[in-house]
Structure formats: C-alpha cells, structure tokens
Design a protein around this motif. Sequence first.
Motif, PDB file in Angstrom:
ATOM      1  N   ALA A 178      16.139  40.916  45.198  1.00  0.00           N
ATOM      2  CA  ALA A 178      16.653  39.470  45.296  1.00  0.00           C
ATOM      3  C   ALA A 178      15.722  38.674  45.241  1.00  0.00           C
ATOM      4  O   ALA A 178      15.760  37.384  44.733  1.00  0.00           O
ATOM      5  N   GLY A 179      14.032  39.112  45.571  1.00  0.00           N
ATOM      6  CA  GLY A 179      13.062  38.222  45.203  1.00  0.00           C
ATOM      7  C   GLY A 179      12.575  37.986  44.028  1.00  0.00           C
ATOM      8  O   GLY A 179      12.197  37.017  43.333  1.00  0.00           O
ATOM      9  N   SER A 180      13.050  38.995  43.047  1.00  0.00           N
ATOM     10  CA  SER A 180      12.629  38.902  41.703  1.00  0.00           C
ATOM     11  C   SER A 180      13.602  38.381  40.764  1.00  0.00           C
ATOM     12  O   SER A 180      13.371  37.706  39.665  1.00  0.00           O
ATOM     13  N   LYS A 181      14.865  37.888  41.215  1.00  0.00           N
ATOM     14  CA  LYS A 181      15.808  37.159  40.505  1.00  0.00           C
ATOM     15  C   LYS A 181      15.389  35.639  40.076  1.00  0.00           C
ATOM     16  O   LYS A 181      15.357  35.243  39.218  1.00  0.00           O
ATOM     17  N   PRO A 182      14.970  35.128  41.300  1.00  0.00           N
ATOM     18  CA  PRO A 182      14.445  33.794  41.100  1.00  0.00           C
ATOM     19  C   PRO A 182      13.042  33.659  40.472  1.00  0.00           C
ATOM     20  O   PRO A 182      12.503  32.429  40.194  1.00  0.00           O
ATOM     21  N   GLY A 183      12.525  34.601  40.032  1.00  0.00           N
ATOM     22  CA  GLY A 183      11.092  34.403  39.493  1.00  0.00           C
ATOM     23  C   GLY A 183       9.878  34.284  40.404  1.00  0.00           C
ATOM     24  O   GLY A 183       9.118  33.867  40.082  1.00  0.00           O
ATOM     25  N   ARG A 184      10.277  34.682  41.811  1.00  0.00           N
ATOM     26  CA  ARG A 184       9.312  34.447  42.617  1.00  0.00           C
ATOM     27  C   ARG A 184       7.976  35.466  42.608  1.00  0.00           C
ATOM     28  O   ARG A 184       7.031  34.993  42.817  1.00  0.00           O
TER      29      ARG A 184
END
Length: 210
Positions: A178-184
Amino acid sequence: MREAAIVSTARTPIGKAYRGAFNATEAPVLAAHVMNAAVERAGIDPVRIDEIFWGVGNQWGSQGGNAGRMATFAAGLPESVPAFTLDRKCGSGLTAIALAARSIICNEIDVALAGGMESVSLTVTKDAPRYVNQSVIARKPAAYVPMIETAEIVAERYGISRAAQDAYAAQSQQRARAGSKPGRFARKSRPSPSKRRCSTRRATAPAARP
C-alpha cells in the motif's frame, strides 16, 4: 552540547536471497550505489567526510577485507576518507549510525557517512566459514545458535503462535504494498543496477508403471 542530524538517506530496493535481482551483485556495488546517492542528496563535497561508519553482519567473501573501505573504493570516494566496519549482526547498520552520531556530538568529527549492507546470497553459502571456537562453547554452548533457532526460542518463551506470526507478516506485506503505490518510498529508495544469476530446472516426466 552539539546535536547530530541526518541530512540525507538512500537505500537500494530489496531482493530475495539466492533467487532475487541482486543474487550475483557484489556487496560493494550495492553499498557504493547508496553511498554516492546519500552524498549527492546531501549536496556536500565528499572530501568533507571525516569518517565512514559501516555495519556488516557477515564479514567474509564479498563483504570481507574491511567492507566499508572496499565500498569506498567501489564508490569512487576520495581515498583520504577513512572507513571502518563493525559487526553487530542484525543491528550492525543501526549501530554504525549511532556511533557516527556520538562522534559528531562529542565534537570528534563534523561530517560522517554511515549505514550498512548485507548480501546473504554471496555470504551465507556452502563455502561460508563455520569454525566454532571450543573455548567459547565450553562456557556458552549456545553461543553460535543461528537466528532461526533464536526466533523459535523467543516464540516459545513468549507464546507467539505461528498463526500470529503469519498474520503479522501478511499485514507487513500489505502495508509495504500500500505504501509503494503512491510513491512514498521514492525518496528513500534509489533504483540500482543489478547482476542476477539465473538457474534452470529440468522437468522430468514420471516413469510409466505397468
């Protein structure tokens, strides 16, 4: 009292041991990549670095010979910058950063480059050194117990079930996804070239039985 501040960070992506994207990538290559990225992001002249503090758990093979210093060479950093490597197993990198911060607070140095690396694929192999000191196990028989066994001991001691561990692991993976999706993770991770060794398995059909 002086304060120490982390002004830049960098890390490589993570690959699976033995089967992942970095299974044939030398450890100094991985370390050099993030060293240069951290220096670049900090916007400083690398000549200003007073000391490199580097943590490595398995100090042999690709990670031997003062791995921090070897990574300095691979990174093309000034040879005038000293480096040392420490071993505190899983806490090696964190300990290196803590020691760097203490050195700055104590006014021993002004600028440090600190972190750690670990290539399980190129160190935990069939050729890995497994010497056991008899003088050690004579007083502490469990001194060389591997981490997988200590995990079993902790789970039994504190009543942590396999189901609870699986649920925690699944939750961790879901959060990472989930954290990787918005480019965090984009600001932390820096894409890295890799060298991968691929293996093939020959499939055989079962012999016919009369």
